[in-house]
Design a protein around this motif. Structure first.
Motif, PDB file in Angstrom:
ATOM      1  N   ALA A   1      54.414   6.617  86.199  1.00 55.20           N
ATOM      2  CA  ALA A   1      54.918   6.400  84.832  1.00 55.20           C
ATOM      3  C   ALA A   1      54.066   5.415  84.040  1.00 55.20           C
ATOM      4  O   ALA A   1      54.552   4.783  83.100  1.00 55.20           O
ATOM      5  N   LYS A   2      52.819   5.244  84.431  1.00 51.02           N
ATOM      6  CA  LYS A   2      51.962   4.272  83.733  1.00 51.02           C
ATOM      7  C   LYS A   2      50.652   4.931  83.273  1.00 51.02           C
ATOM      8  O   LYS A   2      49.552   4.546  83.706  1.00 51.02           O
ATOM      9  N   PRO A   3      50.758   5.930  82.394  1.00 51.15           N
ATOM     10  CA  PRO A   3      49.536   6.664  82.003  1.00 51.15           C
ATOM     11  C   PRO A   3      48.524   5.786  81.287  1.00 51.15           C
ATOM     12  O   PRO A   3      47.332   6.089  81.270  1.00 51.15           O
ATOM     13  N   GLU A   4      48.988   4.669  80.698  1.00 46.59           N
ATOM     14  CA  GLU A   4      48.079   3.804  79.929  1.00 46.59           C
ATOM     15  C   GLU A   4      47.246   2.882  80.833  1.00 46.59           C
ATOM     16  O   GLU A   4      46.289   2.256  80.374  1.00 46.59           O
ATOM     17  N   ALA A   5      47.597   2.819  82.114  1.00 54.78           N
ATOM     18  CA  ALA A   5      46.882   1.890  83.011  1.00 54.78           C
ATOM     19  C   ALA A   5      45.580   2.520  83.517  1.00 54.78           C
ATOM     20  O   ALA A   5      45.593   3.565  84.161  1.00 54.78           O
ATOM     21  N   ASP A   6      44.464   1.880  83.198  1.00 52.28           N
ATOM     22  CA  ASP A   6      43.175   2.363  83.725  1.00 52.28           C
ATOM     23  C   ASP A   6      42.946   1.816  85.127  1.00 52.28           C
ATOM     24  O   ASP A   6      42.306   2.454  85.957  1.00 52.28           O
TER      25      ASP A   6
ATOM     26  N   THR B   1      49.086   6.027  98.264  1.00 51.93           N
ATOM     27  CA  THR B   1      50.128   6.800  97.577  1.00 51.93           C
ATOM     28  C   THR B   1      49.950   6.687  96.066  1.00 51.93           C
ATOM     29  O   THR B   1      50.019   7.685  95.344  1.00 51.93           O
ATOM     30  N   ALA B   2      49.690   5.465  95.608  1.00 47.85           N
ATOM     31  CA  ALA B   2      49.486   5.264  94.160  1.00 47.85           C
ATOM     32  C   ALA B   2      48.292   6.078  93.681  1.00 47.85           C
ATOM     33  O   ALA B   2      48.348   6.716  92.616  1.00 47.85           O
TER      34      ALA B   2
ATOM     35  N   GLN C   1      42.300   7.131  86.807  1.00 46.24           N
ATOM     36  CA  GLN C   1      42.969   5.828  87.000  1.00 46.24           C
ATOM     37  C   GLN C   1      42.523   5.262  88.341  1.00 46.24           C
ATOM     38  O   GLN C   1      42.556   5.974  89.358  1.00 46.24           O
ATOM     39  N   LYS C   2      42.126   4.016  88.348  1.00 46.30           N
ATOM     40  CA  LYS C   2      41.528   3.455  89.573  1.00 46.30           C
ATOM     41  C   LYS C   2      42.496   2.509  90.277  1.00 46.30           C
ATOM     42  O   LYS C   2      42.925   1.516  89.701  1.00 46.30           O
ATOM     43  N   VAL C   3      42.792   2.857  91.523  1.00 45.48           N
ATOM     44  CA  VAL C   3      43.688   2.018  92.320  1.00 45.48           C
ATOM     45  C   VAL C   3      42.831   1.129  93.211  1.00 45.48           C
ATOM     46  O   VAL C   3      41.878   1.598  93.859  1.00 45.48           O
ATOM     47  N   ILE C   4      43.163  -0.148  93.221  1.00 45.80           N
ATOM     48  CA  ILE C   4      42.352  -1.143  93.929  1.00 45.80           C
ATOM     49  C   ILE C   4      43.229  -1.881  94.929  1.00 45.80           C
ATOM     50  O   ILE C   4      44.372  -2.248  94.613  1.00 45.80           O
TER      51      ILE C   4
ATOM     52  N   ASN D   1      36.740  -2.342  96.100  1.00 42.55           N
ATOM     53  CA  ASN D   1      37.878  -1.940  96.950  1.00 42.55           C
ATOM     54  C   ASN D   1      38.750  -0.870  96.309  1.00 42.55           C
ATOM     55  O   ASN D   1      39.983  -0.941  96.360  1.00 42.55           O
ATOM     56  N   GLN D   2      38.075   0.118  95.730  1.00 43.06           N
ATOM     57  CA  GLN D   2      38.865   1.226  95.175  1.00 43.06           C
ATOM     58  C   GLN D   2      39.374   2.106  96.316  1.00 43.06           C
ATOM     59  O   GLN D   2      38.654   2.382  97.278  1.00 43.06           O
ATOM     60  N   ILE D   3      40.610   2.536  96.204  1.00 43.96           N
ATOM     61  CA  ILE D   3      41.195   3.436  97.200  1.00 43.96           C
ATOM     62  C   ILE D   3      41.129   4.853  96.640  1.00 43.96           C
ATOM     63  O   ILE D   3      41.696   5.136  95.581  1.00 43.96           O
ATOM     64  N   THR D   4      40.416   5.707  97.348  1.00 43.43           N
ATOM     65  CA  THR D   4      40.270   7.090  96.893  1.00 43.43           C
ATOM     66  C   THR D   4      40.592   8.027  98.046  1.00 43.43           C
ATOM     67  O   THR D   4      39.874   8.051  99.042  1.00 43.43           O
ATOM     68  N   VAL D   5      41.656   8.767  97.915  1.00 43.09           N
ATOM     69  CA  VAL D   5      42.021   9.731  98.963  1.00 43.09           C
ATOM     70  C   VAL D   5      41.288  11.038  98.651  1.00 43.09           C
ATOM     71  O   VAL D   5      41.379  11.547  97.532  1.00 43.09           O
ATOM     72  N   PRO D   6      40.554  11.589  99.609  1.00 40.95           N
ATOM     73  CA  PRO D   6      39.817  12.828  99.326  1.00 40.95           C
ATOM     74  C   PRO D   6      40.752  13.960  98.897  1.00 40.95           C
ATOM     75  O   PRO D   6      41.872  14.070  99.394  1.00 40.95           O
ATOM     76  N   GLU D   7      40.244  14.770  97.993  1.00 47.98           N
ATOM     77  CA  GLU D   7      41.027  15.844  97.377  1.00 47.98           C
ATOM     78  C   GLU D   7      41.701  16.747  98.425  1.00 47.98           C
ATOM     79  O   GLU D   7      42.869  17.110  98.300  1.00 47.98           O
ATOM     80  N   GLU D   8      40.949  17.083  99.487  1.00 49.35           N
ATOM     81  CA  GLU D   8      41.501  18.034 100.471  1.00 49.35           C
ATOM     82  C   GLU D   8      42.690  17.446 101.238  1.00 49.35           C
ATOM     83  O   GLU D   8      43.549  18.167 101.724  1.00 49.35           O
ATOM     84  N   VAL D   9      42.730  16.108 101.340  1.00 49.28           N
ATOM     85  CA  VAL D   9      43.885  15.449 101.982  1.00 49.28           C
ATOM     86  C   VAL D   9      45.011  15.317 100.961  1.00 49.28           C
ATOM     87  O   VAL D   9      46.176  15.639 101.225  1.00 49.28           O
TER      88      VAL D   9
END
Ligand code: 13P
Ligand code: SF4
Length: 369
Positions: free
Chosen positions: A73-78, A91-92, A100-103, A346-354
């Motif tokens: 619910a936070k589309p404005e958060a980069d 999960t985020a 959107q970059k999760v760190i 420390n960006q968390i990126t889950v690969p697309e296939e997972v």
């Protein structure tokens, strides 16, 4: 380690030494300044188990379910510097847009329970279970699991659960299949299934290292297969603690998290997720006494915020969750200063296939929560 397989880790992941020289005041001032500069482009979720020094900067505090919901619910958060542990940041990442970059401010903030179910073990265990039970099993996983495990569960028609919706999700799962495989926390699985009226005799334990069932009954009777994992923090509460307290202070209420063992939950007065624990304490009458069986940062905060009640830890020698505690002021500031300089660490990126299958499992839960 499983998590390393699926992460893209920036080359610089350790804290530069200069952060150890800064005073608390300097760090707090800088964090405030950067937050003000970024405004809504920066969103900091914080789990209830985070330290006070960190949680004061959270834009929202929550349990695992609330934090998963809020990220959608936070589309404005980069940028989303996640003050929690690795599986929460994964999960985020999966529930937000690709841009959107999760760190995770400190990559060492893992979860020992999540590490107890690895994808290879799960796939080979699943084969054995299919041979024994045929196509009668639906997998459910506690959100405290890696994205790969969530992907496995999603691929096989199952869903994630959190401690606040486990009962509802287990009820749903039994409308889909005859049996449930519950990963990776045997205690949450056992406590929840028992609450639904399933006797212990109908629960088998799957030991992933030995690759065998721990079960002495008739396999036809099995309704729930519990993965043999646990939380090393919540396992430190035992029935002796409850017995001692009941002798010393008979009017003490015992309130525990369902990651505690079955015996502890049975001996307690109340059990529920971190949000349930907080709500119970906040709505309790002044003068009441509470011994709480969950992570120390939360217990201490509840004691500070509710001076009209007596609040103690169920285990007086309890330690905090070491991985949750990895996120501290200096790591938070470092990740924010890097953003200010235009760099994402420390960006968390889950690969697309997972993520593709894991999101199915997450959405099956979110649609029912
Ligand atoms: P909840 O916040 O869902 O109760 O989970 C507790 C926990 O152990 C998080 O790691
Ligand atoms: Fe994992 Fe337990 Fe720490 Fe929660 S409290 S993050 S389940 S080790």
């Amino acid at each position: 380690m499983e998590v390393l397989d699926i992460l893209e880790i920036d080359s610089e992941v350790t804290l530069p030494d200069r952060y150890n020289q800064l005073s608390t005041q300097e760090m707090e001032d800088r964090i405030r300044e950067i937050k003000a500069k970024f405004g809504e482009r920066l969103f900091i979720p914080g789990h209830h188990y985070q330290k006070d020094e960190v949680i004061q900067f959270a834009d929202v505090r929550g349990d695992s379910l609330k934090l998963a919901q809020i990220c959608t619910a936070k589309p404005e958060a980069d940028f989303i510097p996640f003050c929690g542990v690795h599986f929460m940041a994964e999960t985020a990442d999966m529930l937000t847009r690709p841009d959107q970059k999760v760190i995770l401010p400190d990559m060492r903030a893992g979860c020992s329970m999540a590490d107890m179910a690895d994808i290879d073990q799960t796939e080979s265990g699943w084969e054995v279970m299919q041979e024994v039970f045929g196509d009668t099993i639906l997998p459910l996983t506690y959100v405290n699991s890696t994205a790969s495990i969530k992907g496995f569960v999603g691929k096989h028609g199952g869903a994630t659960v959190t401690s606040s919706n486990a009962k509802k999700m287990l009820e749903w799962a039994f409308t889909q299949k005859e049996r449930i495989l519950f990963l990776p926390d045997q205690h949450l699985g056992r406590n929840t299934a028992y609450d639904l009226g399933i006797p212990l005799e109908q629960m088998a334990v799957w030991a992933p290292i030995e690759e065998e069932f721990e079960y002495e009954g008739d396999f036809d009777d099995v309704k729930v297969i519990l993965w043999k994992g646990h939380c090393s923090v919540h396992e430190k509460f035992n029935v002796k603690h409850i017995e001692n307290l009941r002798k010393q202070e008979p009017d003490m209420n015992i309130l525990v998290h369902p990651e505690c063992t079955f015996d502890v939950v049975q001996a307690s007065d109340y059990d529920g997720s971190t949000s349930f624990i907080i709500n119970t304490i906040e709505s309790a009458d002044p003068g009441t006494k509470w011994a709480i069986g969950t992570e120390m940062n939360l217990v201490n905060r509840l004691a500070q915020e509710n001076p009209d009640k007596k609040i103690v830890s169920l285990n007086p020698f309890m330690c905090p969750c070491l991985t949750m505690n990895r996120i501290d002021l200096s790591h938070l500031l470092w990740s924010l200063e890097k953003l200010e300089q235009g760099e994402v660490v420390n960006q968390i990126t889950v690969p697309e296939e997972v993520a593709e299958h894991a999101v199915l499992a997450l959405n099956r839960m979110l649609d029912r929560s």
